[in-house]
Write a protein that holds these residues in place. Sequence first.
Motif, PDB file in Angstrom:
ATOM      1  N   ALA A  30       0.855  -1.199   0.000  1.00 47.59           N
ATOM      2  CA  ALA A  30       0.000   0.000   0.000  1.00 47.59           C
ATOM      3  C   ALA A  30       0.885   1.242   0.000  1.00 47.59           C
ATOM      4  N   TYR A  52       2.197   4.988  -1.879  1.00 46.33           N
ATOM      5  CA  TYR A  52       1.807   6.154  -2.660  1.00 46.33           C
ATOM      6  C   TYR A  52       2.754   6.308  -3.844  1.00 46.33           C
ATOM      7  N   ASN A  53       4.048   6.127  -3.557  1.00 44.96           N
ATOM      8  CA  ASN A  53       5.049   6.170  -4.612  1.00 44.96           C
ATOM      9  C   ASN A  53       6.336   5.530  -4.146  1.00 44.96           C
ATOM     10  N   GLN A  91       5.002   6.707  -9.407  1.00 45.48           N
ATOM     11  CA  GLN A  91       3.740   6.717  -8.670  1.00 45.48           C
ATOM     12  C   GLN A  91       3.195   5.287  -8.606  1.00 45.48           C
ATOM     13  N   SER A  92       2.328   5.041  -7.647  1.00 46.31           N
ATOM     14  CA  SER A  92       1.833   3.678  -7.422  1.00 46.31           C
ATOM     15  C   SER A  92       1.077   3.133  -8.634  1.00 46.31           C
ATOM     16  N   SER A 113       4.521   5.246   2.108  1.00 46.80           N
ATOM     17  CA  SER A 113       3.403   4.348   2.396  1.00 46.80           C
ATOM     18  C   SER A 113       2.124   5.140   2.612  1.00 46.80           C
ATOM     19  N   ILE A 114       1.027   4.587   2.108  1.00 52.22           N
ATOM     20  CA  ILE A 114      -0.265   5.254   2.275  1.00 52.22           C
ATOM     21  C   ILE A 114      -0.635   5.335   3.745  1.00 52.22           C
ATOM     22  N   LYS A 115      -0.298   4.280   4.492  1.00 50.87           N
ATOM     23  CA  LYS A 115      -0.704   4.229   5.890  1.00 50.87           C
ATOM     24  C   LYS A 115       0.250   4.981   6.809  1.00 50.87           C
ATOM     25  N   ASN A 161       3.133  10.949   6.262  1.00 53.39           N
ATOM     26  CA  ASN A 161       3.589  10.760   4.879  1.00 53.39           C
ATOM     27  C   ASN A 161       5.095  10.664   4.785  1.00 53.39           C
TER      28      ASN A 161
END
Lengths: 122, 114
Positions: free
Chosen positions: B29, B31-32, B51-52, B94-96, B100
């Motif tokens: 998970a 973001y990039n 990017q993801s 990571s998104i989580k 950020n």
Amino acid sequence: DTGVSQNPRHKITKRGQNVTFRCDPISEHNRLYWYRQTLGQGPEFLTYFQNEAQLEKSRLLSDRFSAERPKGSFSTLEIQRTEQGDSAMYLCASSGRNDLGLAGGYWTGELFFGEGSRLTVL
Amino acid sequence: KQEVTQIPAALSVPEGENLVLNCSFTDSAIYNLQWFRQDPGKGLTSLLLIQSSQREQTSGRLNASLDKSSGRSTLYIAASQPGDSATYLCAVLSIKAAGNKLTFGGGTRVLVKP
């Protein structure tokens, strides 16, 4: 030059002294990060600001460490009563919206790093 | 907790050979993913950002691929030159991750011999 600027580049101090590092981010970047890197390792996250608000602090940031970003522009990282274990490279990075003329912009998540401030504690 | 690993830790190749640097991460998970170059005693220079939603990015002799499902990225440097000698770091956003923040691998130290 419009990149991330850090000062001083190298600081040698005796154990127990206080030191302060300054970071000037890329103009108009609202996000600012501090990382610490020891020899042979990847950088480790210390803290993060969005504008002037400090939103996240790592457990690596002991009570002797304090970071500020007054007015949401430059940032300072102060280490009080330095210890030999504090010897490391302190890296600052900034990030902001993609402003290629797109309405509203968006955050690419790309971080831009400065040259770092190397601390040597004797 | 996101963990990023780079293998090998060091790599030595003769000039002209292609370089293949590996990066793996445990939580897909993201973001990039960013690849950086670091010269001794210097800061980090951003090389490529993927990017993801992307599978790869290219810049000159550099090409980076991303396979999110398997948690892997590879940086290819074609026709290596002595000036490519440096440490290469990959980092994932990571998104989580609160704040950020980027999580870095330990880096691969590259030496290109003339």
